[in-house]
Write a protein that holds these residues in place. Sequence first.
Motif, PDB file in Angstrom:
ATOM      1  N   GLN A 395       0.821  -1.212   0.000  1.00  0.00           N
ATOM      2  CA  GLN A 395       0.000   0.000   0.000  1.00  0.00           C
ATOM      3  C   GLN A 395       0.856   1.262   0.000  1.00  0.00           C
ATOM      4  OE1 GLN A 395      -2.562  -2.221   3.245  1.00  0.00           O
ATOM      5  NE2 GLN A 395      -3.519  -0.245   2.857  1.00  0.00           N
ATOM      6  N   ILE A 396       2.172   1.088   0.115  1.00  0.00           N
ATOM      7  CA  ILE A 396       3.074   2.233   0.221  1.00  0.00           C
ATOM      8  C   ILE A 396       4.272   2.051  -0.717  1.00  0.00           C
ATOM      9  CG2 ILE A 396       2.460   2.986   2.548  1.00  0.00           C
ATOM     10  CD1 ILE A 396       4.793   1.211   3.580  1.00  0.00           C
ATOM     11  N   PRO A 397       4.057   2.049  -2.029  1.00  0.00           N
ATOM     12  CA  PRO A 397       5.144   1.689  -2.948  1.00  0.00           C
ATOM     13  C   PRO A 397       6.378   2.566  -2.856  1.00  0.00           C
ATOM     14  CG  PRO A 397       3.237   2.585  -4.123  1.00  0.00           C
ATOM     15  CD  PRO A 397       2.795   2.321  -2.731  1.00  0.00           C
ATOM     16  N   ILE A 398       6.217   3.865  -2.653  1.00  0.00           N
ATOM     17  CA  ILE A 398       7.407   4.733  -2.599  1.00  0.00           C
ATOM     18  C   ILE A 398       8.186   4.485  -1.316  1.00  0.00           C
ATOM     19  CG2 ILE A 398       8.147   7.140  -2.409  1.00  0.00           C
ATOM     20  CD1 ILE A 398       6.133   7.859  -4.503  1.00  0.00           C
ATOM     21  N   PHE A 399       7.489   4.292  -0.189  1.00  0.00           N
ATOM     22  CA  PHE A 399       8.180   3.937   1.052  1.00  0.00           C
ATOM     23  C   PHE A 399       8.857   2.579   0.915  1.00  0.00           C
ATOM     24  CE2 PHE A 399       5.112   7.028   2.845  1.00  0.00           C
ATOM     25  CZ  PHE A 399       5.999   7.837   3.538  1.00  0.00           C
ATOM     26  N   ALA A 400       8.207   1.651   0.217  1.00  0.00           N
ATOM     27  CA  ALA A 400       8.806   0.332   0.005  1.00  0.00           C
ATOM     28  C   ALA A 400      10.090   0.445  -0.804  1.00  0.00           C
ATOM     29  CB  ALA A 400       7.812  -0.589  -0.693  1.00  0.00           C
ATOM     30  N   MET A 401      10.085   1.311  -1.801  1.00  0.00           N
ATOM     31  CA  MET A 401      11.294   1.544  -2.597  1.00  0.00           C
ATOM     32  C   MET A 401      12.408   2.119  -1.730  1.00  0.00           C
ATOM     33  SD  MET A 401      10.825   1.140  -6.119  1.00  0.00           S
ATOM     34  CE  MET A 401      11.536   2.530  -6.976  1.00  0.00           C
ATOM     35  N   ALA A 402      12.047   3.049  -0.856  1.00  0.00           N
ATOM     36  CA  ALA A 402      13.042   3.651   0.033  1.00  0.00           C
ATOM     37  C   ALA A 402      13.625   2.607   0.972  1.00  0.00           C
ATOM     38  CB  ALA A 402      12.414   4.790   0.825  1.00  0.00           C
ATOM     39  N   GLY A 427      -4.796  -3.223   6.091  1.00  0.00           N
ATOM     40  CA  GLY A 427      -3.817  -2.298   6.639  1.00  0.00           C
ATOM     41  C   GLY A 427      -2.451  -2.911   6.850  1.00  0.00           C
ATOM     42  N   ARG A 428      -2.330  -4.234   6.774  1.00  0.00           N
ATOM     43  CA  ARG A 428      -1.037  -4.886   7.049  1.00  0.00           C
ATOM     44  C   ARG A 428       0.037  -4.485   6.046  1.00  0.00           C
ATOM     45  NH1 ARG A 428       3.287  -6.025   8.009  1.00  0.00           N
ATOM     46  NH2 ARG A 428       4.140  -7.781   9.210  1.00  0.00           N
ATOM     47  N   ARG A 429      -0.360  -4.244   4.799  1.00  0.00           N
ATOM     48  CA  ARG A 429       0.627  -3.920   3.769  1.00  0.00           C
ATOM     49  C   ARG A 429       0.958  -2.432   3.721  1.00  0.00           C
ATOM     50  NH1 ARG A 429       1.896  -8.284   0.449  1.00  0.00           N
ATOM     51  NH2 ARG A 429       0.669 -10.143   0.911  1.00  0.00           N
ATOM     52  N   LEU A 430       0.625  -1.736   4.802  1.00  0.00           N
ATOM     53  CA  LEU A 430       1.157  -0.391   5.027  1.00  0.00           C
ATOM     54  C   LEU A 430       2.537  -0.463   5.683  1.00  0.00           C
ATOM     55  CD1 LEU A 430      -2.091   1.337   6.302  1.00  0.00           C
ATOM     56  CD2 LEU A 430      -0.812   2.014   4.264  1.00  0.00           C
ATOM     57  N   GLU A 431       3.021  -1.668   5.911  1.00  0.00           N
ATOM     58  CA  GLU A 431       4.333  -1.892   6.518  1.00  0.00           C
ATOM     59  C   GLU A 431       5.315  -2.393   5.462  1.00  0.00           C
ATOM     60  OE1 GLU A 431       4.979  -1.163   9.627  1.00  0.00           O
ATOM     61  OE2 GLU A 431       2.938  -0.829  10.362  1.00  0.00           O
ATOM     62  N   ASP A 432       6.625  -2.242   5.755  1.00  0.00           N
ATOM     63  CA  ASP A 432       7.644  -2.659   4.781  1.00  0.00           C
ATOM     64  C   ASP A 432       8.584  -3.726   5.328  1.00  0.00           C
ATOM     65  OD1 ASP A 432       9.407  -1.370   6.527  1.00  0.00           O
ATOM     66  OD2 ASP A 432       9.672   0.379   5.242  1.00  0.00           O
ATOM     67  N   ASP A 433       8.273  -4.302   6.515  1.00  0.00           N
ATOM     68  CA  ASP A 433       9.205  -5.235   7.154  1.00  0.00           C
ATOM     69  C   ASP A 433       9.498  -6.454   6.292  1.00  0.00           C
ATOM     70  OD1 ASP A 433       6.463  -5.769   7.610  1.00  0.00           O
ATOM     71  OD2 ASP A 433       6.908  -7.025   9.349  1.00  0.00           O
ATOM     72  N   PHE A 434       8.463  -7.026   5.668  1.00  0.00           N
ATOM     73  CA  PHE A 434       8.663  -8.234   4.860  1.00  0.00           C
ATOM     74  C   PHE A 434       9.450  -7.936   3.593  1.00  0.00           C
ATOM     75  CE2 PHE A 434       4.752  -6.237   3.596  1.00  0.00           C
ATOM     76  CZ  PHE A 434       4.640  -6.418   2.226  1.00  0.00           C
TER      77      PHE A 434
END
Length: 747
Positions: A395-402, A427-434
């Motif tokens: 849900q947060i592609p730019i944060f995931a890229m960062a 809402g779980r895929r608002l995280e980037d841990d995985f």
Amino acid sequence: MSRIGSIARRTFLIGSAAIAGGVAFGVYAYKQPVRNPLTDDLAEGEAALTPYVHIDQTGVTLITPRTDFGQGAYSVQAALLAEELDLAWEDIRVDPGPPSPAYYNGKVAAEGFPFPATDTGFVAKNARAFGDVVSKFMGLQITGGSSTVPDAFEKLRVAGATARQVLLEAAAQVTGIAKETLSTKDGSVVLPDGTMLSYSELAPVAAGIQPPREVALKPESEWRYLGKPMTRLDTLGKVTGTAQYGIDMTMPGMVYATVRTNPRLGGDVNGFDATAAETANGVLKVVPVTGGVGVIANNTWRAFQAAEAIEFDWGPAPYPADMEAMWEKVGTSFSKDRKDSRFKNDGDVEAAFESADTVLEAEYRIPYLAHAPLEPMNAVVQLKDGRLDIWTSTQIPIFAMAAAAEVSGLDAENIHLHVQISGGSFGRRLEDDFIRQAVELAQAVEGVPIKMTWSREEDMTHDFPRPMQMARARGVVKDGHVEAYDLGIAAPSVASSQMGRLNQSLPGPDIAIIAGAWDQPFAIPNYRVTGYRVPPLVPVSSWRSVGASGNGFLHDCFLDELIHAAGADPMEERIRLCWHAPSRRVLEAVAEMSNWGNDLGPDRGRGVAFTLSFGVPTAEVVEVTNTPDGIRINKVYVAAEVGKVLDPVNFENQVQGGVVWGLGHAMNCELTYDDGMPEQTNFHDFEGMRLYQCPEIEVRGLETTDDIRGIGEPSVPPAAPALANAIFAATGQRIRELPLNKHIDFV
């Protein structure tokens, strides 16, 4: 006020607010068009007429950058574009597109401002406009907060209309026929003699035309898709089992992996013994990752089995280890030094209590809740020749890229994220841990594609859950009416916890602590809502409908208590208290739908609840039967005001899904901790509503306002209190703690 005056005042406010916040954005820069990311790799004969429309010789692809995790986001975005672009529904192709600031969400930031949705004043309106400024300059490409439709409603129609005008101009240049005499239909420009030029054959010319800055949109009377039942674009793939989720992806030469990390979130790894895993059948590598160990094998099951064989010495949790200690932290947070906000403070609450003969008091509690999507966290990653490719749902592609850049050390231009459809998120895929873990594992097998998949147990025990909350409430009734209501809510901050993991900060109060409580449109003479920020406990995150998910229960159930204490009718008193016309209309609608006031018969009960969340007033009535074996839910009625129902079928599905989600978790679900670790590890002990328990759900969407709102979350908050209030009506038992099955059985 004149249009010029409105613009001038808004411009001043935006500029002032930006500078006061430490960033001089500048109105000129804000008004500049965003850079089109689709133009970076165009082949000859292709055109990217806007960031949302790509045309090549095979047809038109609509860019739908809001993530689809089952809510129909791709379909509604495509409909908004196709409506103005004049595409045939059966010819629509969609792609989430590349991560880009061009796809910023202009509505999501506004949810954090301390203005209720009912506030339509000058300051509130301009604060929301400033939210768009912040989102644009930060490039906040985010899916969440029921914001896809509100953000896209005008933006995507303008994008489609702009592309249509460019194609008409291209046809005029090619044919020499006046543009004003041309029309469009089903992916083609139609000449006066009926000849049709496809958008694909016009693409080479269209690519060289500067898009217009202003376009006219079709009137609603000419809509072909919007407002009418549509067959979602993903229906065929999902009913035939051919839809490809991230977890389904395969590539030649792929290897498979899983991870085991400390189930005490944030705890260290003192040591581990992977001897048995390293020699297990199919295992290729065992590698350390942040917080634990990854196992790489020749299939996922073998990776799972080997990971189970590793012996770990986990460090302690950096938070209280059990529920008793956590509840103590919550309970001691009702203090001046922990006060986070008090945006609702009407009348003189203290004077009302001092003069009252009787003060009603109650304490309510709600538990941690896991997101528990059906598809566990997963990602496919390939690091090869200095290029990093990632295939996953986020849900947060730019944060995931960062995050990927931070882990890999690569520059952003060498990282490519390919967003997949998701089997749930909530809402779980608002995280980037995985994603971080998958990139770490890819570094251990450079050149080879690797699919990392969490086990269900890893997914459940490493969730960032909805926070636990406690409410302490006091109230006074007088002359058959609610006279005073004082509600204090204590909870850990979702915003600071979640934003902290994304290397962001929260500068002020966390609205999520009180959302769905402080902003309710009831004219109670003495009315106060205070939020208290609990010190960090288990790291928490956004869960479907965020703060309102629990506050709907906390706020409405005690309101119901006060109404009953006053001897008033639960529906009539809510309607009497409600000063907001759209909210009052949904209460009146649900009363009419449920035939409120008729006798249901023996052992039957009916409860009503109302919550305004994400700008959507939503009222629900639940009818139950008290059987010898427990409570049976018979029927649910829901009325919601969204301004415009863009797809009646998907609207009904989303509302019904939210009700089932809200009821199931209210009935059965909690996430508890012992020795710092979650005790619930799979669906067998985190059980939602069963199919045989699901009631008939009748839905009505009201369209009486000019606001455009989303519906993915607003039906969740009223579900739990409507059920609890119905149980009270049927049994006389007032339950102040979730899940309800701790106190009553369900059949």
